[in-house]
Design an enzyme around this catalytic site. Structure first.
Site, PDB file in Angstrom:
ATOM      1  CB  CYS A   2      -1.061   0.066   1.292  1.00  0.00           C
ATOM      2  SG  CYS A   2      -2.156  -1.360   1.389  1.00  0.00           S
ATOM      3  NE  ARG A  27       4.387   1.621   0.060  1.00  0.00           N
ATOM      4  CZ  ARG A  27       5.584   1.437   1.050  1.00  0.00           C
ATOM      5  NH1 ARG A  27       6.834   1.624   0.521  1.00  0.00           N
ATOM      6  NH2 ARG A  27       5.375   0.855   2.173  1.00  0.00           N
ATOM      7  CD1 TRP A  73      -0.047  -6.439  -2.944  1.00  0.00           C
ATOM      8  CD2 TRP A  73      -0.409  -7.015  -0.714  1.00  0.00           C
ATOM      9  NE1 TRP A  73       0.020  -7.867  -3.119  1.00  0.00           N
ATOM     10  CE2 TRP A  73      -0.024  -8.091  -1.670  1.00  0.00           C
ATOM     11  CE3 TRP A  73      -0.480  -7.093   0.311  1.00  0.00           C
ATOM     12  CZ2 TRP A  73       0.212  -9.286  -1.002  1.00  0.00           C
ATOM     13  CZ3 TRP A  73      -0.520  -8.346   0.786  1.00  0.00           C
ATOM     14  CH2 TRP A  73      -0.082  -9.466   0.208  1.00  0.00           C
ATOM     15  CG  ASN A  99       1.689   0.694   4.168  1.00  0.00           C
ATOM     16  OD1 ASN A  99       2.466   1.133   4.152  1.00  0.00           O
ATOM     17  ND2 ASN A  99       1.255  -0.389   4.150  1.00  0.00           N
ATOM     18  N   GLY A 100      -1.005  -0.933   6.095  1.00  0.00           N
ATOM     19  CA  GLY A 100      -0.626  -1.908   7.611  1.00  0.00           C
ATOM     20  C   GLY A 100      -1.703  -2.913   7.769  1.00  0.00           C
ATOM     21  CD  GLU A 485      16.466 -13.566  -7.435  1.00  0.00           C
ATOM     22  OE1 GLU A 485      15.849 -14.001  -6.656  1.00  0.00           O
ATOM     23  OE2 GLU A 485      16.184 -12.551  -8.072  1.00  0.00           O
ATOM     24  CE  LYS A 489      13.689 -11.482 -10.116  1.00  0.00           C
ATOM     25  NZ  LYS A 489      13.925 -11.372  -8.761  1.00  0.00           N
ATOM     26  CD  GLU A 492       9.670 -12.054  -8.619  1.00  0.00           C
ATOM     27  OE1 GLU A 492       9.032 -11.751  -7.533  1.00  0.00           O
ATOM     28  OE2 GLU A 492      10.778 -11.683  -8.727  1.00  0.00           O
ATOM     29  CG  HIS A 508      17.688 -37.550  -5.354  1.00  0.00           C
ATOM     30  ND1 HIS A 508      17.733 -38.738  -5.071  1.00  0.00           N
ATOM     31  CD2 HIS A 508      18.849 -36.857  -5.237  1.00  0.00           C
ATOM     32  CE1 HIS A 508      19.142 -38.884  -4.710  1.00  0.00           C
ATOM     33  NE2 HIS A 508      19.843 -37.767  -4.796  1.00  0.00           N
ATOM     34  CE  LYS A 607      11.543  -3.413  -5.523  1.00  0.00           C
ATOM     35  NZ  LYS A 607      12.223  -4.366  -6.376  1.00  0.00           N
TER      36      LYS A 607
HETATM   37  C1  G6P Z   1       8.657  -8.981  -2.278  1.00  0.00           C
HETATM   38  C2  G6P Z   1       9.409  -8.525  -3.299  1.00  0.00           C
HETATM   39  C3  G6P Z   1      10.432  -9.237  -3.592  1.00  0.00           C
HETATM   40  C4  G6P Z   1      11.625  -9.052  -2.586  1.00  0.00           C
HETATM   41  C5  G6P Z   1      10.865  -9.833  -0.976  1.00  0.00           C
HETATM   42  C6  G6P Z   1      11.729  -9.233   0.143  1.00  0.00           C
HETATM   43  O1  G6P Z   1       8.409 -10.093  -2.281  1.00  0.00           O
HETATM   44  O2  G6P Z   1       8.473  -8.464  -4.477  1.00  0.00           O
HETATM   45  O3  G6P Z   1      11.352  -8.705  -4.853  1.00  0.00           O
HETATM   46  O4  G6P Z   1      12.767  -9.867  -2.678  1.00  0.00           O
HETATM   47  O5  G6P Z   1       9.622  -8.771  -0.944  1.00  0.00           O
HETATM   48  O6  G6P Z   1      11.923  -7.787   0.170  1.00  0.00           O
HETATM   49  P1  G6P Z   1      13.038  -6.930   0.726  1.00  0.00           P
HETATM   50  O7  G6P Z   1      12.442  -5.553   0.650  1.00  0.00           O
HETATM   51  O8  G6P Z   1      13.005  -7.395   2.302  1.00  0.00           O
HETATM   52  O9  G6P Z   1      14.284  -7.374   0.101  1.00  0.00           O
END
Ligand code: G6P
Length: 612
Positions: A2, A27, A73, A99-100, A485, A489, A492, A508, A607
């Protein structure tokens, strides 16, 4: 999660709010809304992106030079128009953005319902704004007092801004657990979840601390108090951010811009922190607590998402180079499993945003148990940066694409420097090897530039596999976390199901998935395990899988077996994730674009995850 923005001053509030919401959309983008106060209070809100709100208000009265805005969000309640913020109190006098999460909203709601309050949405936010109204009515106090009293009754996390229909000269903003920054201009004020909506108007800002609230008045008075009603002098900071860094700069998406920024940000991350010729490393925070860090019995790394993956790379780095045992924990698991932590441990918390709720909670546990907590954050002044005993900023600049790219690479750079500095202190590496790695790191931007030049080739590969439903990523050693990772990527942003696996573990389980439709992305740059990776490639090919191999320039063996190869410049094995990650970022990016996905704002994600 948010985004909040508010304005009070002489300008029209709406353009400031809408522009600010677009900047904060990373956000959350489930719904958006604004409340504008002119002679009357107008609240407009809409499910969907900020652009849908914009279209909705096109023919509405958007006058007023005070207002609040929100991009959501969803936590409590589905993303629809009714659950969108701002929320109004029952009398229509107060509007609030939040927000929260208010954890004890249910009993408060029940109580308010007994007093006759009616709720239109499913949100915890509507409970809070009505609680404020009820306190004001019952206690016969000012709005400021009502906000403070109400906030002392709620449990949870919040950043809020409240506006009063009867008073178009005042905004009240408060925070606990979710970030909030106040911009101080010439006869005007801005409030936002981060500085990006503020930067083009003023560089003077105050970051509110937890349990603080601000009373912002049109006459220029700006008062900050604690929730205990004690006035404090706000610390006015000068923003370092520039407007260019939060705009797309000619790229089609923020994610692509951020991928291309990696040569530069890697240089920023090491600047002043190392010298290859003289063989020294100086990470400020590490030097400050040198004794505790050098004598740590164990290092625990805690993080979420992509940051957790950079933590896994650090496990390989620190154990290999400095011979200190490392554990890497998802912050969400660490916080709830009563972990064994003590004062001889060092806990490293990694976070791009510096606001992730689970990581913050893990830090509190580590601190309670007397561990030294070291933060690696990108966002300057963020909650995690402030909650940790010491730390290093990654200096990647604002990362706006939801899928993390440049923040990851800079985290890995900082963790590499930490591992090397620790190894040097402990005498577990030679000066000549240290110099060799530092020299390579100093020049790595050149190799990353060269890797980025493979973009059009990677795009061609993306076109071949864009329609698949599954993908498998394999790597060994330092490249195993890169495989994780890479898979993250892809899933997501393109919504293709992808899994990352240690290459040897394939047999396995994942091997059962391999057929002629499954792309298997194999990271094959490790010299130390090259023959083993060759065998993995053969195993995949024997089952007709589509092999996309990332190999060192000049490779001959795997090149002959793979369907597609991406030849990257060779580097020191300890630095290889910084190179091998780049083609995987580009591959995901192109696949997502080709599938018509919203690369910068993938569905359901945000994010900055400020809820647990
Ligand atoms: C969310 C974001 C990711 C990020 C993760 C941890 O899921 O979409 O890109 O890696 O949070 O966030 P941070 O800000 O703690 O690295």
């Amino acid at each position: 999660m948010c985004g909040i923005v508010a304005y009070l001053g002489e300008r029209e509030a709406y353009p400031v709010l809408i522009k600010g919401l677009k900047r904060l959309e990373y956000r959350g983008y489930d719904s958006a809304g604004v409340a504008l106060l002119d002679n009357d209070l107008h609240v407009y809100k809409k499910a969907g992106k900020v652009s849908e709100l914009e279209a909705f208000v096109a023919d509405k009265n958007i006058n007023g030079n005070i207002g609040i805005g929100h991009t959501r969000w969803a936590t409590h309640g589905v993303p629809n128009d009714t659950n969108a913020h701002p929320h109004m109190s029952n009398s229509g006098q107060f509007a609030l953005v939040h927000n929260g999460i208010i954890e004890n909203y249910a009993p408060i709601k029940e109580q308010l319902q007994k007093s006759g309050y009616v709720f239109h949405s499913q949100t915890d936010t509507e409970v809070l704004v009505n609680l404020i109204e009820e306190v004001k009515k019952q206690e016969k106090v000012s709005l400021e007092d009502a906000v403070r009293i109400a906030l002392n009754q709620v449990v949870g996390a919040y950043a809020i801004v409240v506006i009063d229909k009867e008073n178009n000269d005042r905004l009240i903003a408060a925070r606990k657990g979710s970030p909030l920054v106040v911009g101080i201009g010439e006869a005007e004020f801005f409030v936002a979840s981060d500085a990006s909506p503020i930067i083009e108007y003023t560089k003077h800002v105050v970051y509110l601390d937890d349990q603080e609230y601000a009373i912002i008045d049109r006459d220029g008075t700006f008062t900050v108090k604690t929730l205990g009603n004690v006035e404090i002098s706000p610390f006015i900071q000068q923003l370092q951010l520039d407007l260019e860094s939060i705009e797309k700069g000619g790229f089609e998406h923020f994610m692509l811009k951020e991928i291309y920024e990696q040569p530069k940000v890697i240089k920023d991350a090491i600047r002043g922190r190392m010298n290859a010729t003289d063989g020294w490393i100086k990470l400020g925070g590490v030097s400050e607590f040198a004794n505790r860090i050098n004598n740590a019995k164990r290092i625990i790394i805690t993080a979420c998402g992509t940051s957790w993956h950079s933590g896994l790379i650090a496990e390989y780095l620190i154990e290999t180079l400095a011979r200190v045992p490392v554990e890497v924990e998802y912050a969400s698991e660490f916080r709830y499993r009563n972990p064994i932590v003590n004062e001889s441990d060092v806990v490293i918390a990694i976070s791009q945003s510096g606001e992730t709720a689970d990581t913050l909670a893990a830090i509190e546990i580590a601190k309670e148990r007397q561990a030294l907590v070291y933060g690696i954050c990108n966002v300057i002044g963020s909650s995690i940066a402030r909650a940790t005993h010491a730390g290093s900023y990654t200096h990647a600049g604002p990362e706006i694409g939801v899928a993390s790219t440049k923040a990851f690479t800079t985290q890995v750079v900082i963790l590499t420097l930490m591992a090397l500095q620790l190894a040097q202190q402990k005498g577990t590496i030679s000066l000549s090897y240290l110099r060799q790695v530092l020299y390579e790191l100093d020049n790595l931007h050149v190799k990353i530039e060269a890797t980025l030049k493979l973009d059009s080739h990677i795009k061609e590969i993306a076109a071949k596999i864009k329609d698949v439903e599954n993908a498998l990523y394999l790597g060994r050693g330092y490249n195993f976390p890169v495989a994780l990772e890479g898979a993250l990527k892809l899933k997501e942003i393109s919504y293709i199901h992808a899994e990352g696996y240690p290459a040897a573990e394939m047999k396995h389980g994942p091997i059962a998935l391999i057929d002629e439709n499954l792309p298997v992305i194999i990271l094959a740059t490790n010299e130390s395990a090259y023959e083993k990776i060759v065998s993995n490639v053969q195993e995949v090919k024997a089952r007709k899988g589509i092999v996309i191999a990332v190999v060192n320039e000049g490779d001959t063996q795997i090149k002959q077996m793979a369907d597609y190869v991406i030849e990257v410049p060779k580097t020191e094995e300890v630095l290889s994730p910084l190179i091998t990650m780049i083609p995987l970022q580009l591959l995901s990016y192109h696949i997502a674009v080709m599938r018509g996905a919203n690369v910068d704002q993938p569905r359901n994600l945000a994010k900055s995850v400020t809820v647990e």
